[in-house]
Structure formats: C-alpha cells, structure tokens
Write a protein that holds these residues in place. Structure first.
Motif, PDB file in Angstrom:
ATOM      1  N   LYS A 298      -3.514   1.199   2.270  1.00 49.39           N
ATOM      2  CA  LYS A 298      -4.362   1.713   2.376  1.00 49.39           C
ATOM      3  C   LYS A 298      -4.438   2.008   0.719  1.00 49.39           C
ATOM      4  CE  LYS A 298      -5.784   1.460   6.170  1.00 49.39           C
ATOM      5  NZ  LYS A 298      -5.528   0.028   6.883  1.00 49.39           N
ATOM      6  N   ASP A 299      -2.854   2.760   0.110  1.00 52.19           N
ATOM      7  CA  ASP A 299      -3.526   3.088  -1.521  1.00 52.19           C
ATOM      8  C   ASP A 299      -2.784   2.758  -2.320  1.00 52.19           C
ATOM      9  OD1 ASP A 299      -3.117   4.712  -3.557  1.00 52.19           O
ATOM     10  OD2 ASP A 299      -3.105   6.792  -2.904  1.00 52.19           O
ATOM     11  N   TYR A 300      -3.494   1.665  -3.165  1.00 59.39           N
ATOM     12  CA  TYR A 300      -3.266   0.688  -4.346  1.00 59.39           C
ATOM     13  C   TYR A 300      -2.093   1.331  -5.248  1.00 59.39           C
ATOM     14  CZ  TYR A 300      -2.268  -4.234  -6.321  1.00 59.39           C
ATOM     15  OH  TYR A 300      -1.165  -5.079  -6.576  1.00 59.39           O
ATOM     16  N   TYR A 301      -2.938   2.207  -5.505  1.00 60.38           N
ATOM     17  CA  TYR A 301      -2.183   3.345  -6.859  1.00 60.38           C
ATOM     18  C   TYR A 301      -0.826   3.967  -6.483  1.00 60.38           C
ATOM     19  CZ  TYR A 301      -6.911   3.247  -9.212  1.00 60.38           C
ATOM     20  OH  TYR A 301      -7.783   2.809  -9.663  1.00 60.38           O
ATOM     21  N   GLN A 302      -0.678   3.784  -5.369  1.00 53.33           N
ATOM     22  CA  GLN A 302       0.775   4.768  -4.779  1.00 53.33           C
ATOM     23  C   GLN A 302       1.569   3.655  -4.350  1.00 53.33           C
ATOM     24  OE1 GLN A 302       1.753   7.830  -4.831  1.00 53.33           O
ATOM     25  NE2 GLN A 302       0.168   8.344  -5.718  1.00 53.33           N
ATOM     26  N   PHE A 303       1.215   2.080  -3.722  1.00 53.50           N
ATOM     27  CA  PHE A 303       2.018   0.678  -3.817  1.00 53.50           C
ATOM     28  C   PHE A 303       2.247   1.039  -4.871  1.00 53.50           C
ATOM     29  CE2 PHE A 303       1.551  -3.223  -4.621  1.00 53.50           C
ATOM     30  CZ  PHE A 303       2.678  -3.793  -4.223  1.00 53.50           C
ATOM     31  N   LEU A 304       2.135   0.912  -6.650  1.00 50.32           N
ATOM     32  CA  LEU A 304       1.735   0.698  -7.482  1.00 50.32           C
ATOM     33  C   LEU A 304       3.449   1.635  -8.162  1.00 50.32           C
ATOM     34  CD1 LEU A 304      -0.843  -0.272  -9.568  1.00 50.32           C
ATOM     35  CD2 LEU A 304       0.599  -2.150  -8.222  1.00 50.32           C
ATOM     36  N   ILE A 305       2.656   2.743  -8.033  1.00 50.02           N
ATOM     37  CA  ILE A 305       4.108   3.573  -7.981  1.00 50.02           C
ATOM     38  C   ILE A 305       5.000   3.406  -7.246  1.00 50.02           C
ATOM     39  CG2 ILE A 305       4.322   6.311  -8.362  1.00 50.02           C
ATOM     40  CD1 ILE A 305       1.461   6.904  -9.157  1.00 50.02           C
ATOM     41  N   ARG A 306       5.095   3.675  -6.056  1.00 51.72           N
ATOM     42  CA  ARG A 306       6.721   3.341  -5.388  1.00 51.72           C
ATOM     43  C   ARG A 306       7.590   2.115  -5.197  1.00 51.72           C
ATOM     44  NH1 ARG A 306       3.169   3.648  -0.988  1.00 51.72           N
ATOM     45  NH2 ARG A 306       3.742   1.301  -0.563  1.00 51.72           N
ATOM     46  N   ILE A 307       6.050   0.949  -6.150  1.00 52.44           N
ATOM     47  CA  ILE A 307       7.467   0.037  -6.225  1.00 52.44           C
ATOM     48  C   ILE A 307       7.821  -0.044  -8.314  1.00 52.44           C
ATOM     49  CG2 ILE A 307       6.394  -1.158  -4.814  1.00 52.44           C
ATOM     50  CD1 ILE A 307       4.866  -3.339  -6.942  1.00 52.44           C
TER      51      ILE A 307
ATOM     52  N   LYS B   9      -1.495 -12.957  -7.807  1.00 57.55           N
ATOM     53  CA  LYS B   9      -1.903 -13.108  -6.426  1.00 57.55           C
ATOM     54  C   LYS B   9      -0.369 -13.830  -6.288  1.00 57.55           C
ATOM     55  CE  LYS B   9      -3.823 -13.573  -2.186  1.00 57.55           C
ATOM     56  NZ  LYS B   9      -4.012 -12.715  -1.818  1.00 57.55           N
ATOM     57  N   GLU B  10       0.705 -14.582  -6.343  1.00 56.86           N
ATOM     58  CA  GLU B  10       2.149 -14.900  -5.807  1.00 56.86           C
ATOM     59  C   GLU B  10       3.107 -13.424  -5.622  1.00 56.86           C
ATOM     60  OE1 GLU B  10       3.659 -17.590  -8.141  1.00 56.86           O
ATOM     61  OE2 GLU B  10       1.940 -19.406  -7.105  1.00 56.86           O
ATOM     62  N   TRP B  11       2.449 -12.551  -6.694  1.00 58.51           N
ATOM     63  CA  TRP B  11       3.515 -11.464  -6.572  1.00 58.51           C
ATOM     64  C   TRP B  11       2.676 -10.046  -5.345  1.00 58.51           C
ATOM     65  CZ3 TRP B  11       1.998  -5.930  -7.574  1.00 58.51           C
ATOM     66  CH2 TRP B  11       2.227  -5.760  -8.133  1.00 58.51           C
ATOM     67  N   GLN B  12       2.018 -10.520  -5.889  1.00 59.81           N
ATOM     68  CA  GLN B  12       0.931  -9.652  -4.702  1.00 59.81           C
ATOM     69  C   GLN B  12       1.285  -9.827  -2.987  1.00 59.81           C
ATOM     70  OE1 GLN B  12      -2.702  -8.838  -3.892  1.00 59.81           O
ATOM     71  NE2 GLN B  12      -2.779  -6.995  -4.489  1.00 59.81           N
ATOM     72  N   SER B  13       1.672 -10.672  -3.345  1.00 62.65           N
ATOM     73  CA  SER B  13       1.796 -11.517  -1.855  1.00 62.65           C
ATOM     74  C   SER B  13       3.154 -11.198  -1.329  1.00 62.65           C
ATOM     75  CB  SER B  13       1.282 -13.188  -1.557  1.00 62.65           C
ATOM     76  OG  SER B  13      -0.114 -13.417  -1.321  1.00 62.65           O
ATOM     77  N   LYS B  14       3.915 -11.347  -2.554  1.00 62.67           N
ATOM     78  CA  LYS B  14       5.247 -11.073  -1.941  1.00 62.67           C
ATOM     79  C   LYS B  14       5.265  -9.534  -2.199  1.00 62.67           C
ATOM     80  CE  LYS B  14       7.758 -13.343  -5.425  1.00 62.67           C
ATOM     81  NZ  LYS B  14       8.081 -13.859  -6.042  1.00 62.67           N
ATOM     82  N   ASN B  15       5.283  -9.085  -2.496  1.00 64.81           N
ATOM     83  CA  ASN B  15       5.679  -7.243  -2.343  1.00 64.81           C
ATOM     84  C   ASN B  15       4.214  -6.270  -1.751  1.00 64.81           C
ATOM     85  OD1 ASN B  15       7.487  -7.452  -4.611  1.00 64.81           O
ATOM     86  ND2 ASN B  15       6.300  -8.469  -5.427  1.00 64.81           N
ATOM     87  N   LEU B  16       2.969  -6.507  -1.498  1.00 66.95           N
ATOM     88  CA  LEU B  16       2.332  -5.567  -1.141  1.00 66.95           C
ATOM     89  C   LEU B  16       2.063  -5.753   0.377  1.00 66.95           C
ATOM     90  CD1 LEU B  16      -0.003  -4.278  -1.414  1.00 66.95           C
ATOM     91  CD2 LEU B  16      -1.764  -5.937  -0.793  1.00 66.95           C
ATOM     92  N   PRO B  17       2.936  -4.403   1.182  1.00 61.31           N
ATOM     93  CA  PRO B  17       2.948  -4.669   2.438  1.00 61.31           C
ATOM     94  C   PRO B  17       1.384  -4.275   3.648  1.00 61.31           C
ATOM     95  CG  PRO B  17       4.094  -2.018   1.534  1.00 61.31           C
ATOM     96  CD  PRO B  17       3.365  -3.174   0.736  1.00 61.31           C
ATOM     97  N   PRO B  18       1.017  -5.082   4.696  1.00 63.49           N
ATOM     98  CA  PRO B  18      -0.224  -5.433   4.895  1.00 63.49           C
ATOM     99  C   PRO B  18      -0.366  -4.378   5.375  1.00 63.49           C
ATOM    100  CG  PRO B  18       2.202  -6.356   6.546  1.00 63.49           C
ATOM    101  CD  PRO B  18       2.814  -5.498   4.895  1.00 63.49           C
ATOM    102  N   ASN B  19      -2.080  -3.615   5.527  1.00 61.55           N
ATOM    103  CA  ASN B  19      -2.639  -2.759   5.969  1.00 61.55           C
ATOM    104  C   ASN B  19      -1.642  -1.479   4.810  1.00 61.55           C
ATOM    105  OD1 ASN B  19      -3.643  -3.254   8.287  1.00 61.55           O
ATOM    106  ND2 ASN B  19      -1.002  -3.195   9.568  1.00 61.55           N
TER     107      ASN B  19
END
Length: 158
Positions: free
Chosen positions: A111-120, A99-109
C-alpha cells in the motif's frame, strides 16, 4: 589615465560577456524535453509498473529531469548500479529492468511504496522527501481507456 580606463572597460566587457554566456548555457541546460518525459511515462505505464507516478518521480529525480549526461549516456533512468552504474542499450531497457526489479521485490498488495523503498533500503528518508517534492501530474490511462472507442480514434460504424 585613459589607458587604465580603457583596460577597466575591456575587463568589464569581458566579464559581462562571460556572464551572459554562462547564463545562456544555464538556460539551455534547464530546458526540459517534455516529449521525452511523456515518452518515459508512457513506457512506465505500458510495462504496468506499480505506483507509476512515484516511479516517474524517481526517474526525474535520478536524472535531473533527464538532463544528467552521465546517466542519460548510459540510458540509466533510475541510477541502477551494482559495482558501477549499469549501462543499458536503450532507455526503454532501463524501464524494463525497473519492472523486473519491482516484480522480484515488491510484495503483493503493498500500500505504501515510499515505505517499501525505505524498508528494502532502496531509499532513505531524505530521498523520499525529494521524490515527494516532484509533482508528476499525469496518470496512466486505465486499460479500458485503451479500447478503440476511448482511444480518440473515430468509430467507423458511427
């Protein structure tokens, strides 16, 4: 001739016994603790982690349905590592760390968590392919489902 036949029979029995024992060990290893999996998912939900079904699939993949001794002995459900795999006091702390990791790294809004995981660079296409293959069928209860009238508890005023 009888001696050779007896030796062959004993070898065959020994091989059969070893095969049965290996199959038994494999079956024991394959057992999934569904209660534990449900507890992990409930913890993910209680922490209000975004994309909880995908995150649960990540935990399942990383730990092999919570059977990977190396990660489970470290209470590390997501295979977090710096120079080496991180050790957590409890598995709940591992979820909290996610949760802490996600809060620091996940942009608000997002839409595609899979692409987010690849992007970072948390994941590769191959990793995403494996996560998508895991079908976690539960959803987190909505916040309104946690009200007393929706909790399965009887209402004393009725």
């Amino acid at each position: 001739m009888k001696k050779i036949l007896l030796i062959n029979l004993m070898a065959l029995l020994l091989a059969f016994s070893a095969t049965v024992e290996a199959a038994h060990k494999h079956t024991r290893r394959q057992a999934i603790d569904k209660d534990f999996a449900n507890d992990v998912f409930a913890e993910i939900c209680s922490r209000d982690i975004a994309f909880p079904e995908i995150v649960m699939s990540q935990a399942i993949l990383e730990t092999g349905w919570f059977r990977n001794h190396y990660l489970m002995s470290r209470n590390n459900l997501f295979a977090f590592k710096k120079e080496k795999y991180l050790d957590f006091v409890t598995w709940q702390r591992s979820v909290e760390y996610y949760k802490e990791w996600q809060s620091k790294n996940l942009p608000p809004n997002e839409k595609d968590y899979y692409q987010f995981l690849i992007r970072i660079k948390y994941a590769t296409d191959g990793y995403i392919h494996h996560v998508r293959k895991i079908h976690w069928s539960q959803s987190c209860p909505s916040k309104q489902d946690n009200t007393p009238e929706n909790s399965g508890m009887s209402n004393p005023t009725n």
